[in-house]
Design a protein around this motif. Sequence first.
Motif, PDB file in Angstrom:
ATOM      1  N   MET A   1      40.740  33.189  43.243  1.00  0.00           N
ATOM      2  CA  MET A   1      40.851  31.942  42.533  1.00  0.00           C
ATOM      3  C   MET A   1      42.251  31.376  42.765  1.00  0.00           C
ATOM      4  O   MET A   1      43.222  32.107  42.811  1.00  0.00           O
ATOM      5  N   CYS A   2      42.333  30.082  42.895  1.00  0.00           N
ATOM      6  CA  CYS A   2      43.600  29.387  43.087  1.00  0.00           C
ATOM      7  C   CYS A   2      43.814  28.447  41.902  1.00  0.00           C
ATOM      8  O   CYS A   2      42.926  27.676  41.552  1.00  0.00           O
ATOM      9  N   GLN A  43      42.954  21.743  46.577  1.00  0.00           N
ATOM     10  CA  GLN A  43      41.688  22.036  45.897  1.00  0.00           C
ATOM     11  C   GLN A  43      41.836  23.264  45.006  1.00  0.00           C
ATOM     12  O   GLN A  43      41.241  24.305  45.260  1.00  0.00           O
ATOM     13  N   ASP A  45      41.242  25.611  41.775  1.00  0.00           N
ATOM     14  CA  ASP A  45      40.067  25.873  40.950  1.00  0.00           C
ATOM     15  C   ASP A  45      40.342  25.584  39.476  1.00  0.00           C
ATOM     16  O   ASP A  45      39.412  25.434  38.688  1.00  0.00           O
ATOM     17  N   ILE A  71      37.970  19.324  38.657  1.00  0.00           N
ATOM     18  CA  ILE A  71      38.767  20.532  38.469  1.00  0.00           C
ATOM     19  C   ILE A  71      39.033  20.686  36.971  1.00  0.00           C
ATOM     20  O   ILE A  71      39.516  19.752  36.337  1.00  0.00           O
ATOM     21  N   THR A  91      39.931  32.088  31.476  1.00  0.00           N
ATOM     22  CA  THR A  91      39.134  31.506  32.549  1.00  0.00           C
ATOM     23  C   THR A  91      38.444  32.538  33.398  1.00  0.00           C
ATOM     24  O   THR A  91      37.511  32.243  34.126  1.00  0.00           O
TER      25      THR A  91
END
Length: 92
Positions: A1-2, A43, A45, A71, A91
């Motif tokens: 995940m970013c 992009q 997350d 997002i 999250t």
Amino acid sequence: MCAALIGGMDRLKRDYINAALASGVDLKVFTGKENRIADKLGQADLVIVFTNKISHAAKREVVQHAKANSIPVQMLHSCGVSTLRQALDTTN
């Protein structure tokens, strides 16, 4: 995940990144002094905004970009490392 972190303190930048790595998250940190933050987000997350350390204009820009790209955004008033850990834990 970013994830992308907007706001926070310059002196804690390395601590933010290390806390995110411990949670398995690649973190981009923007302390709010950068221009045109939305262009640099890519992009991600997840976008986390520390609202007490960022201008209203920068917050608006980031939220508009996130909304346009679907997002999720978390807005938190505190800018501590423990606050970031809690946000990342909710999250995952």
